[in-house]
Scaffold this motif. Structure first.
Motif, PDB file in Angstrom:
ATOM      1  N   UNK A 103       0.811  -1.209   0.000  1.00  0.00           N
ATOM      2  CA  UNK A 103       0.000   0.000   0.000  1.00  0.00           C
ATOM      3  C   UNK A 103       0.849   1.266   0.000  1.00  0.00           C
ATOM      4  N   UNK A 104       1.975   1.228   0.699  1.00  0.00           N
ATOM      5  CA  UNK A 104       2.844   2.398   0.727  1.00  0.00           C
ATOM      6  C   UNK A 104       3.395   2.734  -0.643  1.00  0.00           C
ATOM      7  N   UNK A 105       3.731   1.697  -1.409  1.00  0.00           N
ATOM      8  CA  UNK A 105       4.240   1.924  -2.758  1.00  0.00           C
ATOM      9  C   UNK A 105       3.157   2.480  -3.669  1.00  0.00           C
ATOM     10  N   UNK A 106       1.946   1.928  -3.574  1.00  0.00           N
ATOM     11  CA  UNK A 106       0.827   2.443  -4.367  1.00  0.00           C
ATOM     12  C   UNK A 106       0.537   3.904  -4.017  1.00  0.00           C
ATOM     13  N   UNK A 107       0.509   4.201  -2.729  1.00  0.00           N
ATOM     14  CA  UNK A 107       0.218   5.565  -2.305  1.00  0.00           C
ATOM     15  C   UNK A 107       1.294   6.536  -2.768  1.00  0.00           C
ATOM     16  N   UNK A 108       2.554   6.121  -2.710  1.00  0.00           N
ATOM     17  CA  UNK A 108       3.671   6.951  -3.170  1.00  0.00           C
ATOM     18  C   UNK A 108       3.517   7.249  -4.665  1.00  0.00           C
ATOM     19  N   UNK A 109       3.159   6.221  -5.433  1.00  0.00           N
ATOM     20  CA  UNK A 109       2.975   6.405  -6.873  1.00  0.00           C
ATOM     21  C   UNK A 109       1.818   7.357  -7.163  1.00  0.00           C
ATOM     22  N   UNK A 110       0.717   7.163  -6.457  1.00  0.00           N
ATOM     23  CA  UNK A 110      -0.445   8.028  -6.685  1.00  0.00           C
ATOM     24  C   UNK A 110      -0.151   9.470  -6.311  1.00  0.00           C
ATOM     25  N   UNK A 111       0.569   9.663  -5.211  1.00  0.00           N
ATOM     26  CA  UNK A 111       0.891  11.017  -4.752  1.00  0.00           C
ATOM     27  C   UNK A 111       1.774  11.753  -5.746  1.00  0.00           C
ATOM     28  N   UNK A 112       2.529  11.002  -6.547  1.00  0.00           N
ATOM     29  CA  UNK A 112       3.407  11.621  -7.538  1.00  0.00           C
ATOM     30  C   UNK A 112       2.801  11.617  -8.938  1.00  0.00           C
ATOM     31  N   UNK A 113       1.514  11.322  -9.022  1.00  0.00           N
ATOM     32  CA  UNK A 113       0.817  11.502 -10.281  1.00  0.00           C
ATOM     33  C   UNK A 113       0.845  10.353 -11.261  1.00  0.00           C
ATOM     34  N   UNK A 114       1.295   9.163 -10.848  1.00  0.00           N
ATOM     35  CA  UNK A 114       1.285   8.034 -11.774  1.00  0.00           C
ATOM     36  C   UNK A 114      -0.153   7.568 -11.999  1.00  0.00           C
ATOM     37  N   UNK A 115      -0.389   6.976 -13.148  1.00  0.00           N
ATOM     38  CA  UNK A 115      -1.730   6.504 -13.478  1.00  0.00           C
ATOM     39  C   UNK A 115      -2.055   5.273 -12.644  1.00  0.00           C
ATOM     40  N   UNK A 116      -3.202   5.314 -11.957  1.00  0.00           N
ATOM     41  CA  UNK A 116      -3.643   4.219 -11.105  1.00  0.00           C
ATOM     42  C   UNK A 116      -4.841   3.529 -11.744  1.00  0.00           C
ATOM     43  N   UNK A 117      -4.991   2.232 -11.437  1.00  0.00           N
ATOM     44  CA  UNK A 117      -6.081   1.443 -12.007  1.00  0.00           C
ATOM     45  C   UNK A 117      -6.685   0.566 -10.917  1.00  0.00           C
ATOM     46  N   UNK A 118      -7.881   0.043 -11.185  1.00  0.00           N
ATOM     47  CA  UNK A 118      -8.462  -0.959 -10.311  1.00  0.00           C
ATOM     48  C   UNK A 118      -7.970  -2.335 -10.752  1.00  0.00           C
TER      49      UNK A 118
END
Length: 376
Positions: free
Chosen positions: A180-195
């Motif tokens: 979860x920390x890696x996902x949150x870090x990516x999202x906070x820096x604007x990477x494209x997220x998916x379900x």
């Protein structure tokens, strides 16, 4: 709020996979001619002491995983073309970076991104399922100039895990972030997220069902446990490159193993196991039995054999992949590239999917055993 994991995948995604197999995209660019060498020329794979035939001056190479070999007799021309196109398109993506004077780190990232977007491979779109019918993806990247590296493990919502690994390398003081920390870090820096349903393909769902049946002792399962384990290794992707400054880089990305325990992490995100790059020695990306490649410190050992053992790239790669790791109980392969363009791709598994680009723009792909026989 983090997206909920989908336990039952959306069947609508099946159409996209079917289309990818029936109508694979594109071919080689005008500056890159795809070709297959006859089996008689495949001497390097048998001796491990010479570079891949006609593979001098390699600037970029990619792999699509090691495992059960594709069979010429049963693989349709359409599927074979889809695999070749997938490898070629990844090489072309990296080639575009190098041709405009970009560095090797950007080139391997571009190549791996293209493979992550291709549902044929076990990385990003098309990643395999865990035992709980979810997806957890791993990736790593390393540059040889200063040994800087970044990795993510067990991410569940990043569209392109290799982008998250690069983000960890460039924008944090760490080497690896997980879960979860890696996902949150990516999202906070604007990477494209998916379900989670983004990663779904029918082929991977069917593989999970077969794996569960085999694990439960179902004798009617089409594949044995051993064959299933071998097939699970195929699909992990990676890239290695050397740029005009002789700087090396490597990257690897995977969805892991079908029916793996949630939280399991293999070698792909581990620097020195699945990925390693050091100027003056080698850039290497591995694929195969992850636990064995971790215990054998596969890619860093190749570098050490070159630096301290005074071996060349093919000798060192062959020594690790063919001679040492099978003694620990697992098989696989590696793409290994030296700063002078020397390249080899030894593998102890029946097959490995890979391709490479030479300085003159020629692309070569290998998908069948007679193109690159196992190094037994």
């Amino acid at each position: 709020m983090r997206p909920l994991k989908l336990i039952v995948p959306a069947l609508a995604a099946t159409a996209a996979v079917t289309a990818a197999l029936a109508a694979p995209q594109g071919g080689a660019s005008a500056s890159a001619t795809e070709r297959t060498l006859p089996a008689a020329q495949q001497t390097a794979g048998k001796t491990g002491t010479k570079p891949e035939p006609d593979a001098e001056d390699v600037v970029l190479a990619v792999h699509g995983g090691a495992g059960t070999a594709l069979d010429r007799a049963t693989t349709s021309p359409e599927l074979a073309k889809a695999y070749r196109d997938g490898l070629s398109q990844a090489l072309q993506a990296g080639q575009q970076v190098l041709d405009r004077g970009g560095n090797s780190t950007d080139a391997v990232q571009a190549a791996v991104e293209r493979l992550e977007d291709n549902p044929l491979f076990n990385a990003g779109k098309g990643a395999v399922f865990n035992a709980d019918a979810g997806h957890e993806l791993d990736a790593s990247i390393m540059r040889g100039t200063d040994l800087k590296a970044g990795a993510v493990a067990g991410v569940r919502n990043v569209r392109n895990p290799i982008q998250a690994a690069r983000l960890v390398m460039d924008e944090s003081k760490h080497v690896m972030l997980a879960g979860e920390g890696a996902d949150d870090f990516a999202a906070a820096h604007g990477l494209k997220m998916v379900t989670q349903d983004y990663y779904f393909t029918q082929a991977r769902w069917d593989a999970l069902m077969k794996a569960k049946a085999a694990a439960a002792g179902d004798t009617s399962a089409a594949k044995s446990k051993e064959t299933l384990a071998d097939e699970q290794a195929k699909g992990t992707v990676g890239a290695v490159a050397v740029d005009r400054d002789k700087d090396l880089a490597a990257a690897t990305s995977t969805g892991g193993l079908t029916n793996k325990l949630p939280g399991r992490v293999g070698d792909s995100p581990i620097i020195g196991a699945g990925t390693y790059a050091k100027n003056g020695t080698v850039a290497a990306s591995a694929t195969g039995a992850g636990e064995v490649f971790i215990r054998g410190a596969a890619t860093s050992t190749i570098s050490n054999l070159i630096e301290f053992g005074k071996m060349n790239v093919p000798e060192a790669a062959y020594q690790v992949i063919v001679k040492r790791l099978p003694q620990l109980g697992g098989t696989g392969g590696v793409i290994a590239l030296g700063p002078d363009g020397t390249f080899d791709a030894p593998h102890s598994s029946p097959g490995m999917l890979y391709g490479y680009l030479t300085k003159d723009g020629t692309i070569t792909t290998r998908i069948f055993p007679d193109e690159s026989p196992a190094n037994s």
